[in-house]
Design an enzyme around this catalytic site. Structure first.
Site, PDB file in Angstrom:
ATOM      1  N   GLU A 162       9.297   1.127  11.040  1.00  0.00           N
ATOM      2  CA  GLU A 162      10.389   2.094  10.866  1.00  0.00           C
ATOM      3  C   GLU A 162       9.721   3.457  10.955  1.00  0.00           C
ATOM      4  OE1 GLU A 162      12.381   4.754   9.722  1.00  0.00           O
ATOM      5  OE2 GLU A 162      12.473   3.961   7.676  1.00  0.00           O
ATOM      6  N   CYS A 209      13.218  10.319   7.559  1.00  0.00           N
ATOM      7  CA  CYS A 209      12.928  10.001   8.965  1.00  0.00           C
ATOM      8  C   CYS A 209      14.170  10.186   9.836  1.00  0.00           C
ATOM      9  CB  CYS A 209      12.395   8.594   9.085  1.00  0.00           C
ATOM     10  SG  CYS A 209      13.204   7.426   8.016  1.00  0.00           S
ATOM     11  N   GLU A 217       8.982  15.670  15.540  1.00  0.00           N
ATOM     12  CA  GLU A 217       9.436  15.475  14.166  1.00  0.00           C
ATOM     13  C   GLU A 217       8.686  16.446  13.256  1.00  0.00           C
ATOM     14  OE1 GLU A 217       8.322  11.787  12.088  1.00  0.00           O
ATOM     15  OE2 GLU A 217      10.402  11.675  11.426  1.00  0.00           O
ATOM     16  N   LYS A 269       0.859  -1.195   0.000  1.00  0.00           N
ATOM     17  CA  LYS A 269       0.000   0.000   0.000  1.00  0.00           C
ATOM     18  C   LYS A 269       0.886   1.231   0.000  1.00  0.00           C
ATOM     19  CE  LYS A 269      -1.821   2.990   2.707  1.00  0.00           C
ATOM     20  NZ  LYS A 269      -1.881   4.115   1.772  1.00  0.00           N
TER      21      LYS A 269
HETATM   22  P1  NDP Z   1       1.594   8.305   8.104  1.00  0.00           P
HETATM   23  O1  NDP Z   1       2.399   7.581   9.097  1.00  0.00           O
HETATM   24  O2  NDP Z   1       0.196   8.592   8.437  1.00  0.00           O
HETATM   25  O3  NDP Z   1       1.591   7.506   6.704  1.00  0.00           O
HETATM   26  C1  NDP Z   1       2.484   6.488   6.336  1.00  0.00           C
HETATM   27  C2  NDP Z   1       1.731   5.379   5.615  1.00  0.00           C
HETATM   28  O4  NDP Z   1       0.788   4.787   6.492  1.00  0.00           O
HETATM   29  C3  NDP Z   1       0.920   5.854   4.415  1.00  0.00           C
HETATM   30  O5  NDP Z   1       0.905   4.870   3.403  1.00  0.00           O
HETATM   31  C4  NDP Z   1      -0.451   6.030   5.014  1.00  0.00           C
HETATM   32  O6  NDP Z   1      -1.486   6.004   4.074  1.00  0.00           O
HETATM   33  C5  NDP Z   1      -0.510   4.842   5.931  1.00  0.00           C
HETATM   34  N1  NDP Z   1      -1.503   4.953   6.990  1.00  0.00           N
HETATM   35  C6  NDP Z   1      -2.059   6.090   7.502  1.00  0.00           C
HETATM   36  N2  NDP Z   1      -2.943   5.779   8.465  1.00  0.00           N
HETATM   37  C7  NDP Z   1      -2.963   4.439   8.569  1.00  0.00           C
HETATM   38  C8  NDP Z   1      -3.677   3.529   9.383  1.00  0.00           C
HETATM   39  N3  NDP Z   1      -4.570   3.953  10.280  1.00  0.00           N
HETATM   40  N4  NDP Z   1      -3.456   2.213   9.232  1.00  0.00           N
HETATM   41  C9  NDP Z   1      -2.564   1.771   8.341  1.00  0.00           C
HETATM   42  N5  NDP Z   1      -1.854   2.586   7.521  1.00  0.00           N
HETATM   43  C10 NDP Z   1      -2.046   3.903   7.638  1.00  0.00           C
HETATM   44  O7  NDP Z   1       2.342   9.612   7.736  1.00  0.00           O
HETATM   45  P2  NDP Z   1       1.724  10.959   7.139  1.00  0.00           P
HETATM   46  O8  NDP Z   1       1.769  10.856   5.689  1.00  0.00           O
HETATM   47  O9  NDP Z   1       0.389  11.271   7.715  1.00  0.00           O
HETATM   48  O10 NDP Z   1       2.764  12.030   7.673  1.00  0.00           O
HETATM   49  C11 NDP Z   1       2.594  12.594   8.975  1.00  0.00           C
HETATM   50  C12 NDP Z   1       3.919  12.787   9.652  1.00  0.00           C
HETATM   51  O11 NDP Z   1       4.536  11.510   9.817  1.00  0.00           O
HETATM   52  C13 NDP Z   1       4.959  13.576   8.869  1.00  0.00           C
HETATM   53  O12 NDP Z   1       4.838  14.923   9.035  1.00  0.00           O
HETATM   54  C14 NDP Z   1       6.239  13.067   9.467  1.00  0.00           C
HETATM   55  O13 NDP Z   1       6.503  13.736  10.668  1.00  0.00           O
HETATM   56  C15 NDP Z   1       5.930  11.630   9.730  1.00  0.00           C
HETATM   57  N6  NDP Z   1       6.396  10.724   8.662  1.00  0.00           N
HETATM   58  C16 NDP Z   1       7.453   9.949   8.937  1.00  0.00           C
HETATM   59  C17 NDP Z   1       7.954   9.115   7.964  1.00  0.00           C
HETATM   60  C18 NDP Z   1       9.127   8.250   8.225  1.00  0.00           C
HETATM   61  O14 NDP Z   1       9.739   7.751   7.277  1.00  0.00           O
HETATM   62  N7  NDP Z   1       9.465   7.998   9.458  1.00  0.00           N
HETATM   63  C19 NDP Z   1       7.387   9.042   6.625  1.00  0.00           C
HETATM   64  C20 NDP Z   1       6.220   9.855   6.453  1.00  0.00           C
HETATM   65  C21 NDP Z   1       5.785  10.666   7.451  1.00  0.00           C
HETATM   66  P3  NDP Z   1      -2.049   7.406   3.478  1.00  0.00           P
HETATM   67  O15 NDP Z   1      -0.953   7.979   2.673  1.00  0.00           O
HETATM   68  O16 NDP Z   1      -3.199   6.982   2.677  1.00  0.00           O
HETATM   69  O17 NDP Z   1      -2.418   8.254   4.682  1.00  0.00           O
END
Ligand code: NDP
Length: 499
Positions: free
Chosen positions: A254, A288, A387, A179
């Site tokens: 992660e 990250c 973050e 996904k």
């Molecule tokens: P999320 O953690 O929400 O998203 C990461 C992935 O998880 C996406 O594919 C998302 O889908 C999916 N997801 C979201 N909600 C659920 C759920 N309830 N169950 C299962 N999967 C889910 O990150 P965001 O995109 O909302 O970003 C928010 C913040 O997270 C950023 O500002 C940053 O601080 C942090 N972040 C950290 C990352 C890292 O690599 N550590 C990467 C991205 C973000 P969908 O895109 O459809 O929401």
């Protein structure tokens, strides 16, 4: 404009509802393609296809060398599409073409290849010591795939993070449902098309585009899924872990970070200043492990800050398709609001703004944020604790190295970090005291496909990459072969029989 479909059971198919959404280029705010908005029923179809492929043993039962041959064909094909993939990745994620074409796509493909090669060498059998108590027996461990794996991928490095999940899952014999993030789904669908062309059996790799709360949650809760490999925020990671708990799924996470960069007073400043900037502003801070807290000793503070401010002036924002541009926008309007909100909080909490601090006035389109540096930030400030995931660096002055290490470790996160010093043994001693999964010495961000990557504390569970990462996609079975071939040798049976 290209209209993409879901990839389920070896075929491109529409979602059950037929609903689609545009994918937006963060640099232009223009749509570049459409993808289906999958619902739970679509996710279930993909899980069933993966389950069927796994249980049929069409892939899981194949000799690992045969699996490797097919996956190496995928690598060759991806290499031939490198330029095209770099263009798509740049347009959907807002990364500069300079970054996607020279780093993310070629390195992502090389990581894919390295993981396939490493997986091929992981022994399927592990001997155990000779055991003759309570009876003579031959014992060994059989290493097996787990089953159906869900790969949930964020928007920051969609292609590379996907490669880190797909290559280990598949070489170790699992089937997968991927996904991608709602914001960046395209290179996942391109990978699926390439894999199918290269002879991957149907159902082994499936891609479902849809939202986290709908598709992501189905993947985490569905009893037919055996393992979840998630990359994203710590907040969502907690939810994923809870959802997986009901069916005791194996979960690797992660998650977020607030990585420290410790500059020592004997650092080569030409490396340390650029290292601090590369650690924070590469890909507009959307890594990250980004080194968003930079600890600088009082003895060199003013010199360091003067050079830092001068070097920030060389970062060029603009058209991400132009090779001259060195920093792109953040991924979405929501992320822009979030980053600007943190900058405002930094100001309100009294941090001193050195440069940046808002949207670049010269760019009328795109979700750009100026590279922003705050100084005189206490480690307790919101911008030093949470973050931000944008181009915002907080600089913190320290008195001595013990003080710097204590502040570095004073965080709920523990993903990455760096130490800059000309004295490498001293830097290694400091690196060992930093409580994070990776520490770079005199560098940043150079993730190695053969080394484990992951977090301490709330930055994650388990590891990706290297042998440690590959083993996360396997489970072990102990096989005990009793060598007492006479009934009379099995005296323990008599504990339940009298005769
Ligand atoms: P999320 O953690 O929400 O998203 C990461 C992935 O998880 C996406 O594919 C998302 O889908 C999916 N997801 C979201 N909600 C659920 C759920 N309830 N169950 C299962 N999967 C889910 O990150 P965001 O995109 O909302 O970003 C928010 C913040 O997270 C950023 O500002 C940053 O601080 C942090 N972040 C950290 C990352 C890292 O690599 N550590 C990467 C991205 C973000 P969908 O895109 O459809 O929401």
């Amino acid at each position: 404009m290209k209209k993409y479909q879901l990839f389920i059971d070896g075929k491109f198919v529409d979602s059950e509802s037929g609903e689609c959404r545009p994918v937006i280029n963060p640099a232009t705010e223009e749509p570049i393609a459409t993808v289906p908005v999958a619902q739970k029923g679509d996710a279930k179809r993909a899980i069933e296809a993966a389950r069927k492929s796994f249980d049929s043993r069409s892939w899981s039962g194949m000799d690992v060398r045969e699996r490797a041959k097919i996956l190496m064909r995928v690598v060759d094909k991806l290499r031939s599409r490198q330029e095209e993939l770099a263009t798509i990745e740049s347009a959907e994620s807002g990364a500069t073409i300079r970054m996607t074409s020279m780093m993310e796509i070629p390195i992502g493909i090389e990581h894919f290849k390295a993981l396939v090669e490493l997986g091929e060498r992981i022994p399927a059998y592990e001997p155990l010591p000779w055991i003759d108590m309570p009876a003579v027996s031959w014992n060994f461990v059989n290493r097996e795939p787990i089953g159906v794996c869900a790969g949930i991928v964020p928007w920051n490095l969609p292609f590379m993070i996907m490669a880190w999940k797909v290559a280990p899952a598949l070489i170790m014999g699992n089937s997968m449902v991927l996904k991608p993030s709602t914001d960046t789904p395209l290179t996942a669908l391109e990978l699926a098309a390439t894999a199918a062309e290269c002879g991957l059996p149907p159902g082994v790799l499936n891609v479902v585009t849809g939202s986290g709360p709908v598709v992501g949650e189905e993947l985490c809760a569905n009893p037919m899924v055996d393992k979840i490999a998630f990359t994203g925020s710590t907040q969502t990671g907690k939810r994923v872990m809870k959802l997986g708990a009901d069916t005791i799924k194996k979960v690797t996470l992660e998650l977020g970070g607030k990585s420290p960069t410790i500059i020592c007073d004997d650092a080569d400043l030409s490396i340390a200043v650029d290292g601090a900037l590369f650690g924070t502003f590469f890909h507009a801070g959307q890594f990250c492990e980004s080194g968003t807290r930079c600890f600088v000793p009082a003895s060199i503070y003013d010199t360091f800050m003067a050079q830092l401010a001068e070097r920030v002036g060389h970062i060029k924002l603009g058209d991400t398709a132009d090779y001259e541009t060195t920093m792109g926008p953040v991924v979405s309007k929501a992320q822009l609001a979030r980053v600007l909100g943190y900058i405002e909080t930094g100001r309100k909490e009294g941090a001193r703004l050195v440069c940046g601090g808002g949207r670049p006035p010269e760019l009328s389109k795109g979700w750009f944020v100026q590279p922003t540096v705050f100084e005189e930030v206490p480690n307790s400030a919101t911008i030093a604790r949470e973050e931000i995931f944008g181009p915002v660096l907080t600089v913190i002055r320290y008195k001595n190295v013990d003080d710097a290490i204590a502040m570095a470790n004073d965080s709920v996160y523990g993903l990455g970090g760096a130490v800059f010093s000309r004295d490498v043994p001293k830097a290694i001693t400091i690196a060992k005291r930093i409580r994070t999964g990776t520490v770079w010495v005199n560098d940043f961000h150079l993730v190695n496909a053969l080394a484990p990557f992951g977090g301490y504390k709330q930055s994650g569970v388990g590891r990706e990459l290297g042998p440690h990462g590959l083993l996360e996609y396997t489970q072990v079975k102990h096989i005990h072969v009793d060598l007492g071939l006479q009934r009379s040798q099995k005296f323990w049976y008599d504990y339940i029989f009298n005769d």
